[in-house]
Design an enzyme around this catalytic site. Structure first.
Site, PDB file in Angstrom:
ATOM      1  N   LYS A  32       0.814  -1.213   0.000  1.00 15.69           N
ATOM      2  CA  LYS A  32       0.000   0.000   0.000  1.00 15.69           C
ATOM      3  C   LYS A  32       0.849   1.266   0.000  1.00 15.69           C
ATOM      4  O   LYS A  32       0.496   2.256  -0.656  1.00 15.69           O
ATOM      5  CB  LYS A  32      -0.951   0.018   1.199  1.00 15.69           C
ATOM      6  CG  LYS A  32      -0.292   0.158   2.562  1.00 15.69           C
ATOM      7  CD  LYS A  32      -1.330   0.157   3.661  1.00 15.69           C
ATOM      8  CE  LYS A  32      -0.676   0.265   5.025  1.00 15.69           C
ATOM      9  NZ  LYS A  32       0.000   1.550   5.219  1.00 15.69           N
ATOM     10  N   THR A  33       1.970   1.261   0.710  1.00 13.56           N
ATOM     11  CA  THR A  33       2.813   2.460   0.742  1.00 13.56           C
ATOM     12  C   THR A  33       3.376   2.752  -0.643  1.00 13.56           C
ATOM     13  O   THR A  33       3.443   3.912  -1.074  1.00 13.56           O
ATOM     14  CB  THR A  33       3.963   2.294   1.758  1.00 13.56           C
ATOM     15  OG1 THR A  33       3.410   1.993   3.041  1.00 13.56           O
ATOM     16  CG2 THR A  33       4.789   3.569   1.852  1.00 13.56           C
ATOM     17  N   ASP A 219      -3.485   7.631   4.959  1.00 13.58           N
ATOM     18  CA  ASP A 219      -3.017   6.258   5.135  1.00 13.58           C
ATOM     19  C   ASP A 219      -3.565   5.698   6.452  1.00 13.58           C
ATOM     20  O   ASP A 219      -3.982   6.444   7.341  1.00 13.58           O
ATOM     21  CB  ASP A 219      -1.485   6.254   5.145  1.00 13.58           C
ATOM     22  CG  ASP A 219      -0.912   4.854   5.006  1.00 13.58           C
ATOM     23  OD1 ASP A 219      -1.662   3.936   4.624  1.00 13.58           O
ATOM     24  OD2 ASP A 219       0.285   4.679   5.279  1.00 13.58           O
ATOM     25  N   GLU A 220      -3.553   4.373   6.591  1.00  9.90           N
ATOM     26  CA  GLU A 220      -4.036   3.687   7.806  1.00  9.90           C
ATOM     27  C   GLU A 220      -5.429   4.204   8.191  1.00  9.90           C
ATOM     28  O   GLU A 220      -5.722   4.482   9.357  1.00  9.90           O
ATOM     29  CB  GLU A 220      -3.048   3.884   8.967  1.00  9.90           C
ATOM     30  CG  GLU A 220      -1.657   3.362   8.720  1.00  9.90           C
ATOM     31  CD  GLU A 220      -1.579   1.831   8.618  1.00  9.90           C
ATOM     32  OE1 GLU A 220      -2.620   1.169   8.848  1.00  9.90           O
ATOM     33  OE2 GLU A 220      -0.505   1.305   8.321  1.00  9.90           O
ATOM     34  N   GLN A 250      -7.908  -5.007   9.701  1.00  8.04           N
ATOM     35  CA  GLN A 250      -6.813  -4.706  10.622  1.00  8.04           C
ATOM     36  C   GLN A 250      -7.163  -3.557  11.574  1.00  8.04           C
ATOM     37  O   GLN A 250      -6.283  -2.892  12.107  1.00  8.04           O
ATOM     38  CB  GLN A 250      -5.544  -4.373   9.835  1.00  8.04           C
ATOM     39  CG  GLN A 250      -5.023  -5.540   9.009  1.00  8.04           C
ATOM     40  CD  GLN A 250      -3.695  -5.254   8.362  1.00  8.04           C
ATOM     41  OE1 GLN A 250      -2.656  -5.161   9.024  1.00  8.04           O
ATOM     42  NE2 GLN A 250      -3.693  -5.105   7.044  1.00  8.04           N
ATOM     43  N   ARG A 605       1.819 -11.152  10.277  1.00  5.69           N
ATOM     44  CA  ARG A 605       3.169 -10.602  10.517  1.00  5.69           C
ATOM     45  C   ARG A 605       4.228 -11.576  10.013  1.00  5.69           C
ATOM     46  O   ARG A 605       5.396 -11.210   9.841  1.00  5.69           O
ATOM     47  CB  ARG A 605       3.430 -10.348  12.013  1.00  5.69           C
ATOM     48  CG  ARG A 605       2.535  -9.333  12.724  1.00  5.69           C
ATOM     49  CD  ARG A 605       2.377  -8.038  11.980  1.00  5.69           C
ATOM     50  NE  ARG A 605       1.188  -8.067  11.141  1.00  5.69           N
ATOM     51  CZ  ARG A 605       0.942  -7.203  10.167  1.00  5.69           C
ATOM     52  NH1 ARG A 605       1.824  -6.258   9.887  1.00  5.69           N
ATOM     53  NH2 ARG A 605      -0.163  -7.279   9.451  1.00  5.69           N
TER      54      ARG A 605
END
Length: 744
Positions: A32-33, A219-220, A250, A605
């Site tokens: 995504k970044t 973002d987030e 998330q 993770r």
């Protein structure tokens, strides 16, 4: 080379969508970044958008720095002028320009946590408030909650009613707010609240900022709260386009204000918005993703997506189930030792758990196996304040040492607990105790016994404190050490203090210490209180990590958000522990879905291998028999490699294998001599899971326990017998299939 090179089709779709509001549902590890930074670069390089007309907001300084660096690598000098920052940093910039609208100077001061505590100290002095009763952290959290819920100090006082504790906090809140205004200062909550207020109430300022930005990125987005979202909405004008990036699967921070419905309902707030789902994962193997997908599919409030990857991998998810708490951390430590010996670096391994108290057994096992570790974003178990307090009380109960009649070491324990909980023992009283000790060449505890009667409150409280210690000291030979600690903490008022302050996590840590002591008694029935304290000192003296940075990271799952590791262990996956029983009881199905999202974050993770572990047997924390978490059961068998005991096939009349899935003798042969030495110290034997129980144990039966001796069964429920032993050991709850238990 084109900016779009290397992007998959859905990533390209997100980058090229420049004339709509856009919601990017970005699965874990989906890049995504890269998509956001490429989109910003594309707007400037291809669409000829001026850099200063682009705003990008994220929620950590680390993420903001990474985004800036990536955009710079793509555009170099052309990136100058883009505003990429955290939401708080943006608000500072906004307020430096427009806070004068509410009568504040543009050079207002932002106070930090130390400044906040200084203001509270003033309030405590004015209102004669004891910090032991109202900790700074607790009151600052109270103030923050009131402010973010738009509850003024006056409203808080009205809401307090006749509750004395609430009135005390409301008074401090009023003092705090008045002091801030006098200083023309803002705290971190104010940065958002004042920005929100100006944008909401001043259309001229709001229109100015809407004209400034044509493209906004957040973002987030799954982590934004209501106030942050409204700020973003106020900044989005009729001629601008908002792009939000996040993953509702998330959302794990609702306890600090995040609302999953914000990202879920984005298309309702912006009806013409387009949604792009990024579901190709570049982090984990397909085996790990299969398990994560199967797990999260059980949530209803989500946007459907299936993560996939081109990295097939060969290892299934490993699930290990131990017979009891004693063996679960040993298995984790032995597995990590084996991985390291096969060439895996310690820093590529992480152990994740739901609550901080769970680190205790892991830390001991890691030290026994000589595995360097670090508690990420936390404190080692035996270094936590409540554990040091409890052990200080315990040290005061130790028998006198004939070789050290002065016992000056007691001074440290007295200084730690004489006023915990508060007993009115301030600086002057301590100085008086020190004089008495010096004049009589003795320790501070003996000085407490000599403290003169008087009218001051401290005198009577010190006398009561001494009486509690003396009464409990008489029971050292008559009570099991865990019961002894429970007694002294109850009679001293320490437990009551934690309960009054609603210190749930600290209470959990104390319960874990009691559990640790119970396990110690079972492993060494002849061990004394002095032996236990000496054993603990060996653990607390050892270094946490080495200088090279080669260490396993232990952390809560919340702390692991945004991180990734080659090998991940998710520890203590038992119903009630994870999912957390209190959270689910308080929040129902909504909370259960968040617990599942937390497990999903933990699983994703892992890059190469994922290990899940749990232990059966009686739980101190839950006060019942433990069972494997539903989150493990929600993963289809085809994605799991099972090891350890299998509860469904377990039969108490048959000898069981070691919890390692092989005999302990084979286990000892398979690891290095160093590991073997530590494992033998921990006393794993080949008959670990054999049972001496003959027939079914029922209420009224007389039984014999290898450590606790003879007892009578009070009740049996779900495989756990409540048994009354001698006064020393009291009432115990034991698995009826435990090898140390048999009918008389």
């Amino acid at each position: 080379m084109s900016l779009l090179d290397g992007l998959n089709e859905r990533q390209k779709e997100a980058v090229l969508c420049t004339n709509n509001h856009l919601r990017i549902i970005a699965g874990a590890g989906s890049g995504k970044t890269r998509v956001v930074t490429t989109r910003i670069a594309y707007l400037i390089d291809t669409c000829q958008v001026y850099p200063h007309r682009i705003l990008a907001i994220t929620f950590t300084n680390k993420a903001a720095r990474e985004m800036k660096e990536r955009v710079y690598r793509l555009l170099e000098k052309d990136s100058q002028g883009i505003q990429i920052s955290t939401i708080h940093s943006f608000c500072v910039r906004f307020l430096r320009e427009d806070i004068y609208q509410i009568g504040y100077p543009r050079n207002f001061t932002i106070i930090d946590t130390d400044d906040q505590k200084s203001i509270l100290k003033e309030a405590y002095k004015k209102y004669q408030i004891d910090v032991k009763s109202y900790s700074y952290g607790n009151v600052l959290s109270y103030i923050s909650r009131q402010k973010t819920n738009h509850v003024t100090a006056e409203m808080a006082m009205a809401n307090a009613g006749n509750w004395e504790g609430e009135k005390v906090k409301a008074n401090v809140y009023q003092f705090y707010e008045t002091r801030l205004k006098d200083m023309m200062s803002l705290d971190f909550d104010d940065l958002l609240l004042v920005t929100h207020g100006i944008l909401k109430n001043n259309s001229e300022i709001r229109n100015k900022w809407q004209r400034r930005f044509r493209y906004l990125h957040v973002d987030e987005f799954q982590d934004v709260d209501h106030i942050q979202y409204e700020i973003i909405q106020y900044l989005t004008g009729e001629d601008s386009f908002l792009c939000v990036v996040g993953d509702p699967d998330q959302t794990i921070y609702t306890w600090r204000g995040a609302q999953v419905d914000i990202i879920m309902n984005f298309d309702k707030d912006f009806p013409n918005a387009k949604t792009v789902i990024l579901n190709q994962n570049y982090r984990s193997t397909q085996a790990i993703l299969n398990g994560a997908n199967a797990l999260i599919r059980n949530n209803k409030n989500r946007i459907d997506k299936e993560l996939f990857t081109s990295n097939e991998g060969i290892d299934k998810i490993t699930h290990f189930s131990a017979m009891d708490d004693y063996n679960e951390p040993i298995w984790v430590a032995s597995k990590i030792k084996s991985l390291h010996q096969s060439g895996v670096n310690y820093h590529d391994i992480a152990v994740l758990y739901r609550s901080n108290y769970l680190s205790r057994s892991l830390e001991k096992a890691f030290l026994d196996f000589s595995i360097p570790y670090r508690i990420y974003g936390g404190i080692r178990f035996y270094d936590r304040a409540e554990i040091k307090d409890a052990l200080s009380y315990l040290r005061l109960l130790a028998k006198p040492n004939e070789d050290d009649p002065k016992e000056k070491w007691k001074d440290l324990a007295i200084r730690r607990v004489i006023n915990t909980p508060k007993r009115g023992v301030g600086k002057k009283t301590m100085e008086q105790l020190e004089r008495i000790a010096a004049e009589n060449d003795t320790n501070l505890y003996e000085a407490c016994k000599m403290f003169p009667d008087g009218k001051i409150k401290a005198a009577a409280n010190i006398k009561t404190f001494v009486q509690v210690i003396e009464d409990c000291r008489k029971l050292v030979d008559d009570l099991s050490m865990d019961l002894l600690l429970r007694k002294v903490l109850e009679q001293s008022g320490y437990f009551h203090m934690l309960e009054e302050d609603k210190e749930i996590e600290r209470i959990e840590n104390i319960k874990e210490l009691l559990h640790d002591m119970d396990l110690y008694v079972q492993s060494d029935p002849e061990g004394t209180l002095d032996d236990y304290l000496q054993m603990i000192s060996l653990y607390t003296d050892k270094e946490e990590t080495d200088e090279s940075g080669q260490f396993v990271q232990l952390m809560t799952i919340h702390a692991a958000k945004g991180l990734e590791f080659d090998q991940v262990f998710v520890y203590s996956l038992c119903d009630g522990i994870f999912p957390n029983e209190k959270s689910v009881n308080d929040g129902g199905e909504v909370a259960m879905e968040e617990e599942r999202r937390l497990a999903y974050v933990a699983f994703t993770r892992a890059k190469k291998q994922l290990f899940l572990s749990d232990a059966q047997g009686y739980s101190y924390m839950l006060d019942r028999v433990k069972t494997t978490s539903r989150f493990v059961k929600e993963i289809p068998d085809e994605y799991l490699e099972e090891t350890g005991i299998k509860p469904k096939k377990y039969h108490p009349s048959k000898p069981q294998k070691s919890s390692f899935g092989i005999s302990a003798n084979d286990f000892l042969k398979n690891i290095s001599s160093q590991t073997k030495e530590h494992t033998q110290d921990i006393q794993i034997t080949s008959d670990t899971y054999e049972t001496n129980t003959v027939g079914k144990i029922k209420k009224g039966d007389q039984v014999i326990h290898r450590v606790y001796g003879e007892g009578v069964v009070v009740s049996v429920r779900e495989g756990i017998a409540t048994i009354a032993f001698s006064h020393k050991y009291g009432i115990r709850k034991i698995n009826v299939a435990h090898p140390s238990l048999s009918r008389k």
